[in-house]
Design a protein around this motif. Sequence first.
Motif, PDB file in Angstrom:
ATOM      1  N   GLY A 113       0.760  -1.239   0.000  1.00  0.00           N
ATOM      2  CA  GLY A 113       0.000   0.000   0.000  1.00  0.00           C
ATOM      3  C   GLY A 113       0.794   1.296   0.000  1.00  0.00           C
ATOM      4  N   HIS A 114       1.883   1.376   0.697  1.00  0.00           N
ATOM      5  CA  HIS A 114       2.652   2.616   0.763  1.00  0.00           C
ATOM      6  C   HIS A 114       3.939   2.523  -0.037  1.00  0.00           C
ATOM      7  CE1 HIS A 114      -0.151   4.511   3.283  1.00  0.00           C
ATOM      8  NE2 HIS A 114       0.138   3.856   4.375  1.00  0.00           N
ATOM      9  N   ARG A 115       3.908   1.800  -1.095  1.00  0.00           N
ATOM     10  CA  ARG A 115       5.037   1.666  -2.019  1.00  0.00           C
ATOM     11  C   ARG A 115       6.290   1.096  -1.367  1.00  0.00           C
ATOM     12  NH1 ARG A 115       3.545   3.532  -6.878  1.00  0.00           N
ATOM     13  NH2 ARG A 115       1.946   5.096  -6.918  1.00  0.00           N
ATOM     14  N   THR A 116       6.109   0.363  -0.308  1.00  0.00           N
ATOM     15  CA  THR A 116       7.199  -0.390   0.279  1.00  0.00           C
ATOM     16  C   THR A 116       7.202  -1.744  -0.405  1.00  0.00           C
ATOM     17  OG1 THR A 116       6.920   0.685   2.402  1.00  0.00           O
ATOM     18  CG2 THR A 116       8.085  -1.407   2.405  1.00  0.00           C
ATOM     19  N   GLU A 117       8.354  -2.218  -0.816  1.00  0.00           N
ATOM     20  CA  GLU A 117       8.405  -3.507  -1.490  1.00  0.00           C
ATOM     21  C   GLU A 117       8.799  -4.616  -0.534  1.00  0.00           C
ATOM     22  OE1 GLU A 117       9.136  -2.519  -6.118  1.00  0.00           O
ATOM     23  OE2 GLU A 117      10.911  -2.965  -4.936  1.00  0.00           O
ATOM     24  N   VAL A 118       8.112  -5.727  -0.690  1.00  0.00           N
ATOM     25  CA  VAL A 118       8.394  -6.920   0.085  1.00  0.00           C
ATOM     26  C   VAL A 118       8.700  -8.031  -0.908  1.00  0.00           C
ATOM     27  CG1 VAL A 118       7.436  -8.622   1.687  1.00  0.00           C
ATOM     28  CG2 VAL A 118       6.849  -6.204   1.952  1.00  0.00           C
ATOM     29  N   VAL A 119       9.809  -8.708  -0.706  1.00  0.00           N
ATOM     30  CA  VAL A 119      10.178  -9.844  -1.537  1.00  0.00           C
ATOM     31  C   VAL A 119       9.743 -11.092  -0.793  1.00  0.00           C
ATOM     32  CG1 VAL A 119      12.097 -11.115  -2.552  1.00  0.00           C
ATOM     33  CG2 VAL A 119      12.157  -8.632  -2.502  1.00  0.00           C
ATOM     34  N   LEU A 120       9.105 -12.010  -1.511  1.00  0.00           N
ATOM     35  CA  LEU A 120       8.686 -13.243  -0.868  1.00  0.00           C
ATOM     36  C   LEU A 120       9.029 -14.417  -1.756  1.00  0.00           C
ATOM     37  CD1 LEU A 120       5.623 -14.271  -2.152  1.00  0.00           C
ATOM     38  CD2 LEU A 120       5.219 -11.945  -1.343  1.00  0.00           C
ATOM     39  N   ALA A 121       9.092 -15.590  -1.161  1.00  0.00           N
ATOM     40  CA  ALA A 121       9.453 -16.794  -1.906  1.00  0.00           C
ATOM     41  C   ALA A 121       8.507 -17.922  -1.555  1.00  0.00           C
ATOM     42  CB  ALA A 121      10.893 -17.209  -1.591  1.00  0.00           C
ATOM     43  N   ILE A 122       7.920 -18.508  -2.581  1.00  0.00           N
ATOM     44  CA  ILE A 122       7.086 -19.691  -2.430  1.00  0.00           C
ATOM     45  C   ILE A 122       7.928 -20.849  -2.948  1.00  0.00           C
ATOM     46  CG2 ILE A 122       4.934 -20.831  -3.073  1.00  0.00           C
ATOM     47  CD1 ILE A 122       4.611 -18.156  -1.475  1.00  0.00           C
ATOM     48  N   GLN A 123       8.333 -21.741  -2.062  1.00  0.00           N
ATOM     49  CA  GLN A 123       9.306 -22.768  -2.436  1.00  0.00           C
ATOM     50  C   GLN A 123       8.725 -24.151  -2.656  1.00  0.00           C
ATOM     51  OE1 GLN A 123      13.135 -22.213  -0.279  1.00  0.00           O
ATOM     52  NE2 GLN A 123      11.898 -20.805   0.944  1.00  0.00           N
ATOM     53  N   ASN A 124       7.466 -24.351  -2.241  1.00  0.00           N
ATOM     54  CA  ASN A 124       6.866 -25.672  -2.423  1.00  0.00           C
ATOM     55  C   ASN A 124       5.347 -25.549  -2.364  1.00  0.00           C
ATOM     56  OD1 ASN A 124       6.065 -25.755   0.419  1.00  0.00           O
ATOM     57  ND2 ASN A 124       8.224 -26.172   0.859  1.00  0.00           N
ATOM     58  N   GLU A 125       4.673 -26.653  -2.558  1.00  0.00           N
ATOM     59  CA  GLU A 125       3.211 -26.624  -2.626  1.00  0.00           C
ATOM     60  C   GLU A 125       2.571 -26.301  -1.274  1.00  0.00           C
ATOM     61  OE1 GLU A 125       2.014 -26.436  -5.687  1.00  0.00           O
ATOM     62  OE2 GLU A 125       4.118 -26.731  -6.190  1.00  0.00           O
ATOM     63  N   ARG A 126       3.176 -26.740  -0.168  1.00  0.00           N
ATOM     64  CA  ARG A 126       2.648 -26.393   1.149  1.00  0.00           C
ATOM     65  C   ARG A 126       2.675 -24.879   1.333  1.00  0.00           C
ATOM     66  NH1 ARG A 126       3.815 -23.966   5.416  1.00  0.00           N
ATOM     67  NH2 ARG A 126       5.987 -23.758   4.869  1.00  0.00           N
ATOM     68  N   GLU A 127       3.764 -24.249   0.924  1.00  0.00           N
ATOM     69  CA  GLU A 127       3.865 -22.799   1.061  1.00  0.00           C
ATOM     70  C   GLU A 127       2.899 -22.083   0.119  1.00  0.00           C
ATOM     71  OE1 GLU A 127       7.927 -21.576   0.713  1.00  0.00           O
ATOM     72  OE2 GLU A 127       8.459 -22.459   2.650  1.00  0.00           O
ATOM     73  N   TRP A 128       2.689 -22.633  -1.083  1.00  0.00           N
ATOM     74  CA  TRP A 128       1.738 -22.033  -2.004  1.00  0.00           C
ATOM     75  C   TRP A 128       0.338 -22.040  -1.386  1.00  0.00           C
ATOM     76  CZ3 TRP A 128       0.559 -18.753  -5.436  1.00  0.00           C
ATOM     77  CH2 TRP A 128      -0.592 -18.869  -6.208  1.00  0.00           C
ATOM     78  N   GLU A 129      -0.054 -23.162  -0.816  1.00  0.00           N
ATOM     79  CA  GLU A 129      -1.370 -23.252  -0.175  1.00  0.00           C
ATOM     80  C   GLU A 129      -1.469 -22.280   0.998  1.00  0.00           C
ATOM     81  OE1 GLU A 129      -4.164 -26.425   2.176  1.00  0.00           O
ATOM     82  OE2 GLU A 129      -2.815 -27.205   0.635  1.00  0.00           O
ATOM     83  N   ALA A 130      -0.433 -22.209   1.822  1.00  0.00           N
ATOM     84  CA  ALA A 130      -0.428 -21.282   2.972  1.00  0.00           C
ATOM     85  C   ALA A 130      -0.459 -19.833   2.493  1.00  0.00           C
ATOM     86  CB  ALA A 130       0.808 -21.534   3.835  1.00  0.00           C
ATOM     87  N   PHE A 131       0.250 -19.541   1.430  1.00  0.00           N
ATOM     88  CA  PHE A 131       0.254 -18.190   0.875  1.00  0.00           C
ATOM     89  C   PHE A 131      -1.150 -17.791   0.424  1.00  0.00           C
ATOM     90  CE2 PHE A 131       0.912 -15.314  -2.815  1.00  0.00           C
ATOM     91  CZ  PHE A 131       1.507 -14.256  -2.140  1.00  0.00           C
ATOM     92  N   CYS A 132      -1.809 -18.680  -0.297  1.00  0.00           N
ATOM     93  CA  CYS A 132      -3.170 -18.400  -0.765  1.00  0.00           C
ATOM     94  C   CYS A 132      -4.134 -18.219   0.398  1.00  0.00           C
ATOM     95  CB  CYS A 132      -3.664 -19.517  -1.680  1.00  0.00           C
ATOM     96  SG  CYS A 132      -2.767 -19.599  -3.241  1.00  0.00           S
ATOM     97  N   ARG A 133      -4.026 -19.107   1.382  1.00  0.00           N
ATOM     98  CA  ARG A 133      -4.967 -19.098   2.506  1.00  0.00           C
ATOM     99  C   ARG A 133      -4.703 -17.927   3.467  1.00  0.00           C
ATOM    100  NH1 ARG A 133      -8.184 -22.691   4.000  1.00  0.00           N
ATOM    101  NH2 ARG A 133      -7.164 -24.366   2.853  1.00  0.00           N
ATOM    102  N   HIS A 134      -3.485 -17.797   3.960  1.00  0.00           N
ATOM    103  CA  HIS A 134      -3.181 -16.848   5.025  1.00  0.00           C
ATOM    104  C   HIS A 134      -2.806 -15.456   4.521  1.00  0.00           C
ATOM    105  CE1 HIS A 134      -3.322 -19.934   8.097  1.00  0.00           C
ATOM    106  NE2 HIS A 134      -2.580 -20.692   7.307  1.00  0.00           N
ATOM    107  N   VAL A 135      -2.116 -15.398   3.406  1.00  0.00           N
ATOM    108  CA  VAL A 135      -1.603 -14.108   2.948  1.00  0.00           C
ATOM    109  C   VAL A 135      -2.588 -13.435   1.993  1.00  0.00           C
ATOM    110  CG1 VAL A 135       0.333 -12.907   1.872  1.00  0.00           C
ATOM    111  CG2 VAL A 135       0.759 -14.947   3.263  1.00  0.00           C
TER     112      VAL A 135
END
Length: 108
Positions: free
Chosen positions: A22-44
């Motif tokens: 929102g305030h033009r701050t950049e966040v780098v993130l990494a999805i490394q496997n399917e468990r993280e992809w599911e958690a990313f979709c659900r929680h993030v």
Amino acid sequence: MNAQFARAWWRRAATSQRTATGHRTEVVLAIQNEREWEAFCRHVLRQPGLADDQRFSTGSLRVADRALLEARITEAFADLLRAAVEQRLIEGRIAHARMREVIGHPHS
């Protein structure tokens, strides 16, 4: 560097996303496997159904349709402050970091 290591590194690098919050701050993130992809979709993203979307069902498919996926992520983060995005990433146990600019460093 052997070919197998190079392919594994590319997949990790290619599935990392850099998105503006929102305030033009950049966040780098990494999805490394399917468990993280599911958690990313659900929680993030708070879009659990996205984890089942066949267009994004594997890391390779997420890379192939990266523009659409980045648009979905950017849309989900558009009204959030950096702290809210980071809190969601922590809750989802997703690797992330703030982008920082190094001014005056000889390698910048």
